[in-house]
Design a protein around this motif. Structure first.
Motif, PDB file in Angstrom:
ATOM      1  N   GLY A   1       0.790  -1.227   0.000  1.00  0.00           N
ATOM      2  CA  GLY A   1       0.000   0.000   0.000  1.00  0.00           C
ATOM      3  C   GLY A   1       0.820   1.273   0.000  1.00  0.00           C
ATOM      4  N   ASN A   2       2.104   1.160  -0.242  1.00  0.00           N
ATOM      5  CA  ASN A   2       2.986   2.328  -0.239  1.00  0.00           C
ATOM      6  C   ASN A   2       3.100   2.956  -1.621  1.00  0.00           C
ATOM      7  OD1 ASN A   2       3.972   2.024   2.553  1.00  0.00           O
ATOM      8  ND2 ASN A   2       4.827   0.124   1.764  1.00  0.00           N
ATOM      9  N   ASP A   3       3.372   4.248  -1.628  1.00  0.00           N
ATOM     10  CA  ASP A   3       3.794   4.918  -2.856  1.00  0.00           C
ATOM     11  C   ASP A   3       5.302   4.746  -2.907  1.00  0.00           C
ATOM     12  OD1 ASP A   3       1.280   5.886  -3.622  1.00  0.00           O
ATOM     13  OD2 ASP A   3       1.485   7.619  -2.301  1.00  0.00           O
ATOM     14  N   VAL A   4       5.824   4.387  -4.074  1.00  0.00           N
ATOM     15  CA  VAL A   4       7.252   4.098  -4.186  1.00  0.00           C
ATOM     16  C   VAL A   4       7.872   4.964  -5.277  1.00  0.00           C
ATOM     17  CG1 VAL A   4       8.989   2.295  -4.509  1.00  0.00           C
ATOM     18  CG2 VAL A   4       6.761   1.698  -3.525  1.00  0.00           C
ATOM     19  N   VAL A   5       8.941   5.655  -4.913  1.00  0.00           N
ATOM     20  CA  VAL A   5       9.735   6.442  -5.855  1.00  0.00           C
ATOM     21  C   VAL A   5      11.106   5.790  -5.905  1.00  0.00           C
ATOM     22  CG1 VAL A   5      10.800   8.686  -6.304  1.00  0.00           C
ATOM     23  CG2 VAL A   5       8.491   8.563  -5.343  1.00  0.00           C
ATOM     24  N   VAL A   6      11.618   5.600  -7.116  1.00  0.00           N
ATOM     25  CA  VAL A   6      12.890   4.897  -7.282  1.00  0.00           C
ATOM     26  C   VAL A   6      13.845   5.738  -8.112  1.00  0.00           C
ATOM     27  CG1 VAL A   6      13.977   2.805  -8.187  1.00  0.00           C
ATOM     28  CG2 VAL A   6      11.701   2.674  -7.159  1.00  0.00           C
ATOM     29  N   VAL A   7      15.083   5.767  -7.672  1.00  0.00           N
ATOM     30  CA  VAL A   7      16.167   6.415  -8.404  1.00  0.00           C
ATOM     31  C   VAL A   7      17.168   5.323  -8.737  1.00  0.00           C
ATOM     32  CG1 VAL A   7      17.998   8.152  -8.286  1.00  0.00           C
ATOM     33  CG2 VAL A   7      15.816   8.557  -7.116  1.00  0.00           C
ATOM     34  N   VAL A   8      17.610   5.267  -9.988  1.00  0.00           N
ATOM     35  CA  VAL A   8      18.589   4.248 -10.381  1.00  0.00           C
ATOM     36  C   VAL A   8      19.782   4.882 -11.078  1.00  0.00           C
ATOM     37  CG1 VAL A   8      17.008   2.299 -10.580  1.00  0.00           C
ATOM     38  CG2 VAL A   8      17.357   3.773 -12.532  1.00  0.00           C
ATOM     39  N   SER A   9      20.908   4.247 -10.896  1.00  0.00           N
ATOM     40  CA  SER A   9      22.125   4.638 -11.594  1.00  0.00           C
ATOM     41  C   SER A   9      22.172   3.930 -12.940  1.00  0.00           C
ATOM     42  CB  SER A   9      23.354   4.236 -10.777  1.00  0.00           C
ATOM     43  OG  SER A   9      23.396   4.942  -9.564  1.00  0.00           O
ATOM     44  N   ALA A  10      23.111   4.336 -13.769  1.00  0.00           N
ATOM     45  CA  ALA A  10      23.334   3.663 -15.037  1.00  0.00           C
ATOM     46  C   ALA A  10      23.800   2.232 -14.769  1.00  0.00           C
ATOM     47  CB  ALA A  10      24.382   4.415 -15.856  1.00  0.00           C
ATOM     48  N   GLN A  11      23.463   1.333 -15.673  1.00  0.00           N
ATOM     49  CA  GLN A  11      23.812  -0.073 -15.514  1.00  0.00           C
ATOM     50  C   GLN A  11      25.319  -0.303 -15.531  1.00  0.00           C
ATOM     51  OE1 GLN A  11      21.245  -1.471 -18.867  1.00  0.00           O
ATOM     52  NE2 GLN A  11      20.624  -2.979 -17.346  1.00  0.00           N
ATOM     53  N   GLY A  12      25.782  -1.124 -14.597  1.00  0.00           N
ATOM     54  CA  GLY A  12      27.161  -1.600 -14.601  1.00  0.00           C
ATOM     55  C   GLY A  12      28.202  -0.531 -14.880  1.00  0.00           C
ATOM     56  N   ASP A  13      28.961  -0.739 -15.951  1.00  0.00           N
ATOM     57  CA  ASP A  13      30.050   0.169 -16.334  1.00  0.00           C
ATOM     58  C   ASP A  13      29.632   1.200 -17.376  1.00  0.00           C
ATOM     59  OD1 ASP A  13      31.865  -1.113 -14.649  1.00  0.00           O
ATOM     60  OD2 ASP A  13      32.328  -2.627 -16.171  1.00  0.00           O
TER      61      ASP A  13
ATOM     62  N   THR B   1      28.513   4.279 -17.296  1.00  0.00           N
ATOM     63  CA  THR B   1      29.051   5.634 -17.146  1.00  0.00           C
ATOM     64  C   THR B   1      30.510   5.681 -17.592  1.00  0.00           C
ATOM     65  OG1 THR B   1      27.512   6.150 -15.371  1.00  0.00           O
ATOM     66  CG2 THR B   1      29.494   7.517 -15.517  1.00  0.00           C
ATOM     67  N   ASP B   2      31.320   4.717 -17.153  1.00  0.00           N
ATOM     68  CA  ASP B   2      32.729   4.664 -17.553  1.00  0.00           C
ATOM     69  C   ASP B   2      32.857   4.519 -19.071  1.00  0.00           C
ATOM     70  OD1 ASP B   2      33.510   4.890 -14.918  1.00  0.00           O
ATOM     71  OD2 ASP B   2      33.763   2.727 -14.642  1.00  0.00           O
ATOM     72  N   ASP B   3      32.004   3.669 -19.651  1.00  0.00           N
ATOM     73  CA  ASP B   3      32.036   3.469 -21.109  1.00  0.00           C
ATOM     74  C   ASP B   3      31.692   4.760 -21.847  1.00  0.00           C
ATOM     75  OD1 ASP B   3      32.655   0.815 -20.591  1.00  0.00           O
ATOM     76  OD2 ASP B   3      30.624   0.073 -21.032  1.00  0.00           O
ATOM     77  N   LEU B   4      30.704   5.503 -21.355  1.00  0.00           N
ATOM     78  CA  LEU B   4      30.317   6.752 -22.004  1.00  0.00           C
ATOM     79  C   LEU B   4      31.421   7.801 -21.896  1.00  0.00           C
ATOM     80  CD1 LEU B   4      26.573   6.953 -20.920  1.00  0.00           C
ATOM     81  CD2 LEU B   4      27.458   6.470 -23.220  1.00  0.00           C
ATOM     82  N   ILE B   5      32.082   7.853 -20.752  1.00  0.00           N
ATOM     83  CA  ILE B   5      33.200   8.795 -20.591  1.00  0.00           C
ATOM     84  C   ILE B   5      34.310   8.468 -21.579  1.00  0.00           C
ATOM     85  CG2 ILE B   5      35.062   9.506 -19.026  1.00  0.00           C
ATOM     86  CD1 ILE B   5      32.960   9.218 -16.726  1.00  0.00           C
TER      87      ILE B   5
ATOM     88  N   ASP C   1      27.054  16.228 -19.229  1.00  0.00           N
ATOM     89  CA  ASP C   1      25.845  15.976 -18.443  1.00  0.00           C
ATOM     90  C   ASP C   1      24.771  15.312 -19.300  1.00  0.00           C
ATOM     91  OD1 ASP C   1      26.973  17.037 -16.158  1.00  0.00           O
ATOM     92  OD2 ASP C   1      25.683  18.808 -16.084  1.00  0.00           O
ATOM     93  N   MET C   2      24.601  15.805 -20.515  1.00  0.00           N
ATOM     94  CA  MET C   2      23.622  15.205 -21.431  1.00  0.00           C
ATOM     95  C   MET C   2      23.959  13.747 -21.708  1.00  0.00           C
ATOM     96  SD  MET C   2      21.074  17.059 -22.410  1.00  0.00           S
ATOM     97  CE  MET C   2      20.590  16.338 -23.970  1.00  0.00           C
ATOM     98  N   LEU C   3      25.221  13.502 -22.006  1.00  0.00           N
ATOM     99  CA  LEU C   3      25.666  12.148 -22.331  1.00  0.00           C
ATOM    100  C   LEU C   3      25.475  11.204 -21.142  1.00  0.00           C
ATOM    101  CD1 LEU C   3      27.085  10.151 -24.262  1.00  0.00           C
ATOM    102  CD2 LEU C   3      29.253  10.954 -23.266  1.00  0.00           C
ATOM    103  N   LEU C   4      25.972  11.606 -19.996  1.00  0.00           N
ATOM    104  CA  LEU C   4      25.949  10.705 -18.843  1.00  0.00           C
ATOM    105  C   LEU C   4      24.541  10.457 -18.315  1.00  0.00           C
ATOM    106  CD1 LEU C   4      29.180  11.844 -17.007  1.00  0.00           C
ATOM    107  CD2 LEU C   4      28.876   9.986 -18.658  1.00  0.00           C
ATOM    108  N   SER C   5      23.653  11.407 -18.493  1.00  0.00           N
ATOM    109  CA  SER C   5      22.266  11.189 -18.047  1.00  0.00           C
ATOM    110  C   SER C   5      21.583  10.098 -18.868  1.00  0.00           C
ATOM    111  CB  SER C   5      21.465  12.484 -18.104  1.00  0.00           C
ATOM    112  OG  SER C   5      21.233  12.893 -19.433  1.00  0.00           O
ATOM    113  N   ALA C   6      22.093   9.842 -20.064  1.00  0.00           N
ATOM    114  CA  ALA C   6      21.507   8.799 -20.905  1.00  0.00           C
ATOM    115  C   ALA C   6      21.578   7.426 -20.234  1.00  0.00           C
ATOM    116  CB  ALA C   6      22.207   8.758 -22.264  1.00  0.00           C
ATOM    117  N   GLY C   7      22.642   7.170 -19.488  1.00  0.00           N
ATOM    118  CA  GLY C   7      22.758   5.886 -18.799  1.00  0.00           C
ATOM    119  C   GLY C   7      21.653   5.669 -17.785  1.00  0.00           C
ATOM    120  N   GLU C   8      21.333   6.706 -17.022  1.00  0.00           N
ATOM    121  CA  GLU C   8      20.252   6.603 -16.043  1.00  0.00           C
ATOM    122  C   GLU C   8      18.899   6.474 -16.736  1.00  0.00           C
ATOM    123  OE1 GLU C   8      22.861   8.670 -15.615  1.00  0.00           O
ATOM    124  OE2 GLU C   8      23.664   7.900 -13.719  1.00  0.00           O
ATOM    125  N   GLN C   9      18.734   7.169 -17.846  1.00  0.00           N
ATOM    126  CA  GLN C   9      17.468   7.074 -18.585  1.00  0.00           C
ATOM    127  C   GLN C   9      17.231   5.652 -19.074  1.00  0.00           C
ATOM    128  OE1 GLN C   9      16.897  10.174 -21.570  1.00  0.00           O
ATOM    129  NE2 GLN C   9      18.253  11.496 -20.394  1.00  0.00           N
TER     130      GLN C   9
END
Length: 121
Positions: A33-45, A47-51, A68-76
């Protein structure tokens, strides 16, 4: 009923099995019965791969805004995949980018601060 906010790091969503595990954790909180908000990081490596890709394209260094635009893609990618997993389990879900969730930041790229939050959505 409570509002639960959870954060999952990149290793938690690194592959399909782990994504489904996270989805099940979220669904369990929702079923109580809870409302749940979730924040996730980019999968595995991701972020390192994008850099590394950015360095290949622009060895002199890309602007902070473009990084910032590039790295946010991993989280998306992570949140969209997690939302698909929750849908597969038969539960309502919507993935949102920060601005869609009502977060407004300053324009200090790579070091932005939240100016205000509109929790209406």
């Amino acid at each position: 009923m409570a509002l639960i906010v959870k954060k999952f790091g990149g290793s938690s969503v690194a592959n399909a099995e782990r994504v489904m595990n996270v989805a099940n954790i979220i669904v369990e909180d929702y079923k109580k019965g809870n409302d749940v908000v979730v924040v996730v990081s980019a999968q595995g490596d991701t972020t390192d791969d994008l850099i590394e890709k950015a360095k290949e394209i622009n060895p002199e260094g890309a602007s902070k805004r473009e990084m910032d635009m590039l790295l946010s893609a991993g989280e998306q990618i992570s949140i969209a995949i997690l939302a698909m997993a929750i849908e597969r389990l038969g539960y309502p879900v919507v993935s949102l980018l920060g601005w869609q969730a009502g977060f407004e930041t300053d324009s200090n790229y790579s070091l932005a601060r939240i100016k205000r939050v509109n929790p209406e959505r």
